[in-house]
Design a protein around this motif. Structure first.
Motif, PDB file in Angstrom:
ATOM      1  N   GLY A 119      78.494  74.935 -46.903  1.00  0.00           N
ATOM      2  CA  GLY A 119      79.939  75.262 -46.225  1.00  0.00           C
ATOM      3  C   GLY A 119      79.666  77.135 -46.676  1.00  0.00           C
ATOM      4  N   THR A 126      83.681  69.309 -44.356  1.00  0.00           N
ATOM      5  CA  THR A 126      83.477  69.699 -42.504  1.00  0.00           C
ATOM      6  C   THR A 126      82.165  69.141 -42.513  1.00  0.00           C
ATOM      7  OG1 THR A 126      85.191  71.366 -43.186  1.00  0.00           O
ATOM      8  CG2 THR A 126      83.922  71.625 -41.577  1.00  0.00           C
ATOM      9  N   VAL A 128      79.453  70.238 -39.499  1.00  0.00           N
ATOM     10  CA  VAL A 128      79.385  71.538 -38.279  1.00  0.00           C
ATOM     11  C   VAL A 128      78.651  71.159 -37.690  1.00  0.00           C
ATOM     12  CG1 VAL A 128      78.934  73.904 -38.965  1.00  0.00           C
ATOM     13  CG2 VAL A 128      79.912  72.815 -40.798  1.00  0.00           C
ATOM     14  N   THR A 130      76.168  72.491 -35.119  1.00  0.00           N
ATOM     15  CA  THR A 130      75.560  74.831 -35.478  1.00  0.00           C
ATOM     16  C   THR A 130      75.597  74.995 -33.258  1.00  0.00           C
ATOM     17  OG1 THR A 130      73.911  73.602 -36.922  1.00  0.00           O
ATOM     18  CG2 THR A 130      73.149  75.550 -35.679  1.00  0.00           C
ATOM     19  N   SER A 180      82.478  73.633 -34.208  1.00  0.00           N
ATOM     20  CA  SER A 180      81.144  73.619 -34.040  1.00  0.00           C
ATOM     21  C   SER A 180      80.821  75.195 -34.532  1.00  0.00           C
ATOM     22  CB  SER A 180      80.818  74.276 -32.320  1.00  0.00           C
ATOM     23  OG  SER A 180      79.628  74.735 -31.932  1.00  0.00           O
ATOM     24  N   THR A 183      74.418  78.914 -37.867  1.00  0.00           N
ATOM     25  CA  THR A 183      74.637  78.269 -39.193  1.00  0.00           C
ATOM     26  C   THR A 183      73.090  79.170 -39.321  1.00  0.00           C
ATOM     27  OG1 THR A 183      75.124  75.802 -38.309  1.00  0.00           O
ATOM     28  CG2 THR A 183      72.985  76.254 -40.099  1.00  0.00           C
ATOM     29  N   ARG A 221      79.124  79.537 -40.311  1.00  0.00           N
ATOM     30  CA  ARG A 221      80.470  78.352 -41.361  1.00  0.00           C
ATOM     31  C   ARG A 221      79.498  77.168 -41.947  1.00  0.00           C
ATOM     32  NH1 ARG A 221      82.534  82.520 -39.964  1.00  0.00           N
ATOM     33  NH2 ARG A 221      84.331  82.409 -39.132  1.00  0.00           N
ATOM     34  N   ASN A 222      77.551  77.570 -42.253  1.00  0.00           N
ATOM     35  CA  ASN A 222      76.975  76.795 -43.228  1.00  0.00           C
ATOM     36  C   ASN A 222      75.641  77.661 -43.170  1.00  0.00           C
ATOM     37  OD1 ASN A 222      75.995  75.255 -40.968  1.00  0.00           O
ATOM     38  ND2 ASN A 222      75.707  73.643 -40.959  1.00  0.00           N
TER      39      ASN A 222
END
Length: 285
Positions: A119, A126, A128, A130, A180, A183, A221-222
């Motif tokens: 993350g 969490t 995610v 994409t 959402s 990535t 976020r990832n």
């Protein structure tokens, strides 16, 4: 081609002009779930049995066992397929699966990757989904050398499928958040992701943090290793796809995955829950 042997999953299309045998075996497939390890896909196949109404309680049968590379399990209208680590191994099986659903004349199949990731500014655990996939240069594209030339393709996932999947997240009783976001997908787990714990590291923590903050500002976020290739290939051929991953750590706080095996197993089950609900809803339409 008059015939097509899908070598890595050991499925022979003996006559491409008459694929009735392939249609009988795979024509009902509506969703293809893809994940890194064969054990995870085996677990997913078992988990999905009740959801899709399959009463079998025996050991799932690996349809690709003769290929000795990937695992393919069929659970009613769902295929659960392992893809290994990174875009290079994933692209091999993805090519063959895209051909398989075409030969089988599957109607609007959905390709969904389920995996783990690091993350960026989100809590561990969490989930995610994409939106746009960025490469290691922080560009929203996938690049690949073809015949000695650099080919660049867009790498985004369809909004409608993202929304459909998000509708089954953040439900009452969930102890985790489903979001959402963008990535970053890299070709290297260590240097490519700015880790300082690899065998080679020629930058310091300050440079690493500057890079990760730049990722965060782009809505990333990832971080994982498959999304750009996956998005670009499915976008190119016109099939709908989604990338659904659970974070095992927050990279802004460190590089090592330090959660217990029990916590890791619980986190890995979270995408199962989301996609299980999605498949249940899809099949009820």
């Amino acid at each position: 081609m008059s015939s097509d042997y899908l070598y890595h999953i050991a499925i022979n299309v003996a006559n491409t002009a008459d694929t009735s045998d392939i249609q009988r075996q795979f024509g009902d497939v509506k969703v293809l779930c893809l994940g890194g390890t064969s054990s995870r896909m085996r677990d997913l196949a078992i988990y999905l049995r009740q959801i899709v109404g399959v009463s079998d309680t025996g050991e799932p049968v690996d349809l690709a066992v003769a290929g000795n590379r990937y695992a393919v399990y069929k659970v009613g209208p769902v295929l659960c397929v392992s893809h290994g680590v990174g875009s290079s191994t994933f692209s091999v099986v993805l090519h063959e699966l895209l051909k398989l659903v075409k030969y089988a004349k599957c109607q609007d199949p959905k390709f969904i990757r389920i995996g783990t990731c690091g993350g960026v500014g989100v809590q561990p655990g969490t989930v995610v989904v994409t939106k746009d996939a960025y490469n290691g240069y922080l560009r929203n594209e996938h690049e690949i050398p073809i015949l000695g030339k650099r080919v660049v393709r867009p790498a985004s996932f369809p909004d409608d499928l993202i929304k459909d999947i998000l509708a089954y997240g953040n439900q009452s009783g969930d102890t985790f958040e489903t979001i959402s976001a963008n990535t970053m997908s890299t070709d290297c787990f260590y240097e490519g992701q700015g880790r300082t714990d690899g065998a080679i590291c020629e930058y310091d923590d300050a440079a690493k943090m500057e890079f990760l903050q730049k990722c965060h500002k782009l809505g990333i976020r990832n971080i994982e290793m498959e999304a750009t290739m996956f998005a670009s290939m499915t976008q190119k051929v016109g099939v709908k796809a989604a990338d659904v991953c659970v974070t095992l750590l927050n990279r802004l706080n460190g590089d090592q995955v330090e959660i217990t095996p029990e916590t890791k197993a619980e986190y890995e089950h979270r995408p199962f829950l989301i996609i299980g609900r999605y498949i249940q809803g899809l099949l009820s339409k």
